[in-house]
Write a protein that holds these residues in place. Sequence first.
Motif, PDB file in Angstrom:
ATOM      1  N   GLU A   1       0.828  -1.204   0.000  1.00 14.68           N
ATOM      2  CA  GLU A   1       0.000   0.000   0.000  1.00 14.68           C
ATOM      3  C   GLU A   1       0.863   1.256   0.000  1.00 14.68           C
ATOM      4  OE1 GLU A   1      -3.113   0.159   2.943  1.00 14.68           O
ATOM      5  OE2 GLU A   1      -3.424  -2.000   2.786  1.00 14.68           O
ATOM      6  N   LEU A   2       2.007   1.208   0.670  1.00  8.90           N
ATOM      7  CA  LEU A   2       2.864   2.384   0.805  1.00  8.90           C
ATOM      8  C   LEU A   2       3.756   2.626  -0.408  1.00  8.90           C
ATOM      9  CD1 LEU A   2       3.836   2.076   4.563  1.00  8.90           C
ATOM     10  CD2 LEU A   2       2.263   3.712   3.517  1.00  8.90           C
ATOM     11  N   VAL A   3       4.148   1.583  -1.098  1.00  7.25           N
ATOM     12  CA  VAL A   3       5.016   1.743  -2.268  1.00  7.25           C
ATOM     13  C   VAL A   3       4.638   0.712  -3.347  1.00  7.25           C
ATOM     14  CG1 VAL A   3       6.979   0.421  -1.327  1.00  7.25           C
ATOM     15  CG2 VAL A   3       7.386   2.187  -2.992  1.00  7.25           C
ATOM     16  N   PRO A   4       3.444   0.875  -3.934  1.00  5.29           N
ATOM     17  CA  PRO A   4       2.965  -0.094  -4.936  1.00  5.29           C
ATOM     18  C   PRO A   4       3.803  -0.120  -6.211  1.00  5.29           C
ATOM     19  CG  PRO A   4       1.517   1.814  -4.864  1.00  5.29           C
ATOM     20  CD  PRO A   4       2.497   1.958  -3.721  1.00  5.29           C
ATOM     21  N   GLU A   5       4.602   0.913  -6.435  1.00  2.57           N
ATOM     22  CA  GLU A   5       5.468   0.939  -7.604  1.00  2.57           C
ATOM     23  C   GLU A   5       6.569  -0.123  -7.523  1.00  2.57           C
ATOM     24  OE1 GLU A   5       4.129   5.185  -6.719  1.00  2.57           O
ATOM     25  OE2 GLU A   5       4.901   3.493  -5.562  1.00  2.57           O
ATOM     26  N   LEU A   6       6.896  -0.567  -6.303  1.00  6.67           N
ATOM     27  CA  LEU A   6       7.992  -1.513  -6.109  1.00  6.67           C
ATOM     28  C   LEU A   6       7.568  -2.839  -5.489  1.00  6.67           C
ATOM     29  CD1 LEU A   6      10.634   0.987  -4.686  1.00  6.67           C
ATOM     30  CD2 LEU A   6      10.466   0.125  -7.029  1.00  6.67           C
ATOM     31  N   ILE A   7       6.359  -2.889  -4.930  1.00 11.87           N
ATOM     32  CA  ILE A   7       5.914  -4.101  -4.234  1.00 11.87           C
ATOM     33  C   ILE A   7       4.503  -4.457  -4.673  1.00 11.87           C
ATOM     34  CG2 ILE A   7       5.459  -5.181  -1.992  1.00 11.87           C
ATOM     35  CD1 ILE A   7       7.373  -3.096  -0.756  1.00 11.87           C
ATOM     36  N   ARG A   8       4.311  -5.718  -5.022  1.00 11.45           N
ATOM     37  CA  ARG A   8       2.960  -6.219  -5.278  1.00 11.45           C
ATOM     38  C   ARG A   8       2.743  -7.427  -4.375  1.00 11.45           C
ATOM     39  NH1 ARG A   8       2.867 -10.687  -8.754  1.00 11.45           N
ATOM     40  NH2 ARG A   8       4.892 -11.126  -9.692  1.00 11.45           N
ATOM     41  N   LEU A   9       1.505  -7.804  -4.203  1.00 10.48           N
ATOM     42  CA  LEU A   9       1.186  -8.931  -3.329  1.00 10.48           C
ATOM     43  C   LEU A   9       0.834 -10.159  -4.153  1.00 10.48           C
ATOM     44  CD1 LEU A   9      -0.998  -7.089  -0.670  1.00 10.48           C
ATOM     45  CD2 LEU A   9       1.449  -7.594  -0.579  1.00 10.48           C
ATOM     46  N   ASP A  10       1.239 -11.327  -3.655  1.00 11.61           N
ATOM     47  CA  ASP A  10       0.841 -12.566  -4.329  1.00 11.61           C
ATOM     48  C   ASP A  10      -0.577 -12.932  -3.904  1.00 11.61           C
ATOM     49  OD1 ASP A  10       0.970 -13.861  -1.821  1.00 11.61           O
ATOM     50  OD2 ASP A  10       2.786 -14.978  -2.298  1.00 11.61           O
ATOM     51  N   GLU A  11      -1.076 -14.050  -4.353  1.00 13.76           N
ATOM     52  CA  GLU A  11      -2.464 -14.434  -4.070  1.00 13.76           C
ATOM     53  C   GLU A  11      -2.752 -14.689  -2.592  1.00 13.76           C
ATOM     54  OE1 GLU A  11      -0.354 -18.122  -5.789  1.00 13.76           O
ATOM     55  OE2 GLU A  11      -0.413 -15.989  -6.211  1.00 13.76           O
ATOM     56  N   TRP A  12      -1.724 -14.863  -1.771  1.00 15.50           N
ATOM     57  CA  TRP A  12      -1.896 -15.073  -0.328  1.00 15.50           C
ATOM     58  C   TRP A  12      -1.623 -13.807   0.475  1.00 15.50           C
ATOM     59  CZ3 TRP A  12       0.981 -18.666  -3.231  1.00 15.50           C
ATOM     60  CH2 TRP A  12       0.283 -19.833  -3.526  1.00 15.50           C
ATOM     61  N   GLY A  13      -1.272 -12.722  -0.218  1.00 19.93           N
ATOM     62  CA  GLY A  13      -1.020 -11.450   0.457  1.00 19.93           C
ATOM     63  C   GLY A  13       0.424 -11.196   0.829  1.00 19.93           C
ATOM     64  N   TYR A  14       1.322 -12.073   0.390  1.00 19.45           N
ATOM     65  CA  TYR A  14       2.747 -11.885   0.684  1.00 19.45           C
ATOM     66  C   TYR A  14       3.384 -10.988  -0.376  1.00 19.45           C
ATOM     67  CZ  TYR A  14       2.464 -15.336   4.339  1.00 19.45           C
ATOM     68  OH  TYR A  14       2.129 -15.994   5.492  1.00 19.45           O
ATOM     69  N   PRO A  15       4.329 -10.149   0.022  1.00 19.46           N
ATOM     70  CA  PRO A  15       4.921  -9.203  -0.919  1.00 19.46           C
ATOM     71  C   PRO A  15       5.886  -9.854  -1.906  1.00 19.46           C
ATOM     72  CG  PRO A  15       5.966  -8.999   1.210  1.00 19.46           C
ATOM     73  CD  PRO A  15       4.838  -9.973   1.379  1.00 19.46           C
ATOM     74  N   ILE A  16       5.834  -9.341  -3.114  1.00 20.71           N
ATOM     75  CA  ILE A  16       6.813  -9.662  -4.144  1.00 20.71           C
ATOM     76  C   ILE A  16       7.471  -8.334  -4.474  1.00 20.71           C
ATOM     77  CG2 ILE A  16       7.175 -10.495  -6.493  1.00 20.71           C
ATOM     78  CD1 ILE A  16       4.578 -12.149  -6.100  1.00 20.71           C
TER      79      ILE A  16
END
Length: 73
Positions: free
Chosen positions: A20-35
């Motif tokens: 939520e804070l830096v979506p340009e660099l982090i996305r979430l997988d289907e379980w909510g863990y960051p990629i």
Amino acid sequence: MSHVLRVNPIACDAHGLCAELVPELIRLDEWGYPIVSETPVPARLAKHAKRAVAACPALALMLARSEAPARSR
């Protein structure tokens, strides 16, 4: 020297605040863990990346030094 975001998958509890804070660099997988992006954090996003690291409730997100030069997007 530039920095990249790293996540400790063992410490992470999948709160999703980092994405939520830096979506340009982090996305979430289907379980909510960051990629996290493997690219160096651009200078224009450094402040947001530091805020995401500081806000991580599990202390699982960190900024690590990168040998590659930072690029502005």
